[in-house]
Write a protein that holds these residues in place. Structure first.
Motif, PDB file in Angstrom:
ATOM      1  N   GLN A  12      60.829  13.713  -7.311  1.00  0.00           N
ATOM      2  CA  GLN A  12      61.088  15.265  -7.186  1.00  0.00           C
ATOM      3  C   GLN A  12      59.650  15.914  -6.575  1.00  0.00           C
ATOM      4  O   GLN A  12      59.100  15.317  -7.435  1.00  0.00           O
ATOM      5  N   SER A  13      59.881  17.444  -6.440  1.00  0.00           N
ATOM      6  CA  SER A  13      58.588  18.218  -5.959  1.00  0.00           C
ATOM      7  C   SER A  13      58.580  18.652  -7.859  1.00  0.00           C
ATOM      8  O   SER A  13      59.067  18.883  -8.651  1.00  0.00           O
ATOM      9  N   ASN A  15      56.579  21.156  -8.268  1.00  0.00           N
ATOM     10  CA  ASN A  15      55.241  22.878  -8.384  1.00  0.00           C
ATOM     11  C   ASN A  15      56.202  24.574  -8.362  1.00  0.00           C
ATOM     12  O   ASN A  15      56.133  25.322  -7.891  1.00  0.00           O
ATOM     13  N   ASN A  21      60.123  22.742 -13.762  1.00  0.00           N
ATOM     14  CA  ASN A  21      60.446  21.557 -13.561  1.00  0.00           C
ATOM     15  C   ASN A  21      60.551  20.630 -13.973  1.00  0.00           C
ATOM     16  O   ASN A  21      61.601  19.577 -13.525  1.00  0.00           O
ATOM     17  N   HIS A  49      52.167  21.792 -11.447  1.00  0.00           N
ATOM     18  CA  HIS A  49      51.340  21.932 -10.653  1.00  0.00           C
ATOM     19  C   HIS A  49      50.186  20.800 -10.904  1.00  0.00           C
ATOM     20  O   HIS A  49      50.188  20.380 -12.124  1.00  0.00           O
ATOM     21  N   ARG A 218      55.586  11.737  -6.839  1.00  0.00           N
ATOM     22  CA  ARG A 218      55.666  13.332  -6.802  1.00  0.00           C
ATOM     23  C   ARG A 218      56.054  13.302  -5.470  1.00  0.00           C
ATOM     24  O   ARG A 218      55.344  13.091  -4.397  1.00  0.00           O
ATOM     25  N   GLY A 220      55.929  16.909  -1.569  1.00  0.00           N
ATOM     26  CA  GLY A 220      56.062  18.630  -1.776  1.00  0.00           C
ATOM     27  C   GLY A 220      54.029  18.630  -1.248  1.00  0.00           C
ATOM     28  O   GLY A 220      53.690  18.315  -2.443  1.00  0.00           O
ATOM     29  N   GLU A 222      50.988  21.120  -2.689  1.00  0.00           N
ATOM     30  CA  GLU A 222      50.801  21.598  -3.632  1.00  0.00           C
ATOM     31  C   GLU A 222      49.503  22.685  -2.973  1.00  0.00           C
ATOM     32  O   GLU A 222      48.345  21.793  -3.027  1.00  0.00           O
ATOM     33  N   ASP A 255      63.271  15.221  -2.505  1.00  0.00           N
ATOM     34  CA  ASP A 255      63.734  15.478  -3.864  1.00  0.00           C
ATOM     35  C   ASP A 255      64.829  14.122  -3.776  1.00  0.00           C
ATOM     36  O   ASP A 255      65.873  14.240  -2.884  1.00  0.00           O
TER      37      ASP A 255
END
Length: 294
Positions: A12-13, A15, A21, A49, A218, A220, A222, A255
Motif C-alpha cells: 500500500q501507499s 502518504n 493510512n 509518510h 510500501r 508510491g 513520497e 496497491d
C-alpha cells in the motif's frame, strides 16, 4: 507452524496521513480475512509518510507507546477478523528513547510479541539513526496461534546472520515489513540493479534456511520535506517458498493484496533434500562475531 496457512502481504501507499493510512490498512485486513487469510503483513511504518527522509525533531511527535492508540485499533481488528497481524509502529519507549518496532497481534487480539529493528541505516534519504535506537530484543521468533514468526524489519533483510539466527531459534517463516525505494535521479539500470539485489538477497534467506519469506513493501512517491529528491517506493512485494521460488509478487505501481498458501510439510521436505543446517561447520564460525578479520 499450522500445517497449512494462508498468508497475505498488503502492498500500500502510505502518504495520505495517519488517519487515512490506518483506515486503508484496516480495510485491507478485512478484505484479506474475507479471503480466509490467517496472517496479514503490513508495510514498514505504514501509519505515516516516511519521515526519515530528513532529521526533524518535530517528527518524534509521531511516536506512540506500545500498547497505545494504533495498537489498540489493530488488536481489535485481529480479534474481529480472527487473523494474525504484523504491523510496525514508531515506538516511544521512554522520553528520548524510540524504536522502529514490529508488533504481532494474535487472533484473539493479544500482543503475541514485538521485534525492534536491529540494523539501523543512515544514508541520504534514510536518516533512521536520528530517530531509532537499535533493537535490544535479539533475533527471537514470536510464537503465535499459527506458528513461530521470524519478524525482521527492512534493513535487517540484507543480513544473512539475522535470518539464520531466526531460523536457528525455530522461526517457521521470515517476515520483512519494508520501506525501500529509488532515488528518482538514479538511472534505469541502477534502479534495476538495486531492485534485483533486494529480491535476490531475501530469496537467498529462504533458500539458505529452508523456510518461506514474506517481503511487504510500501509503494508510491513520497516527497522530501526539505525539498530533496524524495523516494519512489518500489513495491514489488513478494512471497517466496522454502527454495526461494516466487509464489506471488506485485509490481511497482499498484496497491494490492498478495496471497500464498504455505505449508510446514513443504519446508520439512526441502530441509530433508537440502540439509544445510546439518552440514554447518559451527566449529569454524567463531570469526563471524568479529567486525573484520585483519
Amino acid at each position: 507452524m499450522k500445517n497449512s496457512l494462508i498468508a497475505c502481504a498488503v502492498q500500500q501507499s502510505c502518504n495520505s496521513g495517519r488517519e487515512r493510512n490506518l483506515a486503508y490498512s484496516l480495510q485491507q485486513i478485512e478484505l484479506a480475512a474475507q479471503q480466509q487469510a490467517d496472517l496479514v503483513v503490513l508495510p514498514e511504518l505504514h501509519l505515516d509518510h516516511y519521515f526519515c527522509q530528513s532529521e526533524d525533531t518535530a517528527c518524534f511527535d509521531l511516536a506512540q507507546s506500545i500498547p497505545g492508540p494504533s495498537s489498540f485499533v489493530l488488536a481489535e481488528a485481529a480479534k474481529t477478523h480472527n487473523i494474525v497481524i504484523v504491523a510496525t509502529i514508531f515506538e516511544k519507549r521512554a522520553p528520548g528513547l524510540y524504536h522502529n518496532t514490529a508488533v504481532v497481534f494474535d487472533k484473539d487480539g493479544s500482543i503475541a510479541g514485538t521485534f525492534r529493528k536491529m540494523h539501523i541505516p543512515d544514508d541520504p534519504g534514510f536518516y533512521e539513526k536520528f530517530y531509532f535506537t537499535p533493537g535490544d530484543l535479539g533475533f527471537t521468533p514470536i510464537s503465535t496461534s499459527i506458528g513461530k514468526l521470524g519478524v525482521l524489519i527492512c534493513w535487517d533483510q540484507w543480513y544473512p546472520e539475522a535470518a539464520r539466527l531466526m531460523a536457528l531459534a525455530g522461526a517457521e517463516l521470515l517476515i520483512y515489513p519494508t520501506a525501500i525505494g529509488w532515488n528518482p535521479y538514479d538511472d534505469p539500470l541502477e534502479k534495476q540493479r538495486q531492485l534485483d539485489a533486494w529480491i535476490t538477497i531475501q530469496r537467498s534467506h529462504a533458500v539458505a534456511n529452508g523456510i518461506p519469506v514474506i517481503s511487504c513493501n510500501r509503494i508510491g512517491f513520497e516527497s522530501a520535506p526539505d525539498q530533496g529528491s524524495g523516494i519512489d517506493f518500489w513495491g514489488n512485494s513478494f512471497i517466496a517458498g522454502p527454495q526461494g521460488e516466487i509464489i506471488t509478487s506485485a509490481d511497482h505501481m499498484q496497491d494490492t493484496l498478495l496471497f500464498a498458501t504455505l505449508t510446514a510439510s513443504r519446508s520439512e521436505q526441502v530441509r530433508q533434500i537440502w540439509p544445510f543446517l546439518r552440514d554447518r561447520r559451527i566449529d569454524n564460525y567463531a570469526d563471524l562475531v568479529r567486525r573484520y578479520i585483519d
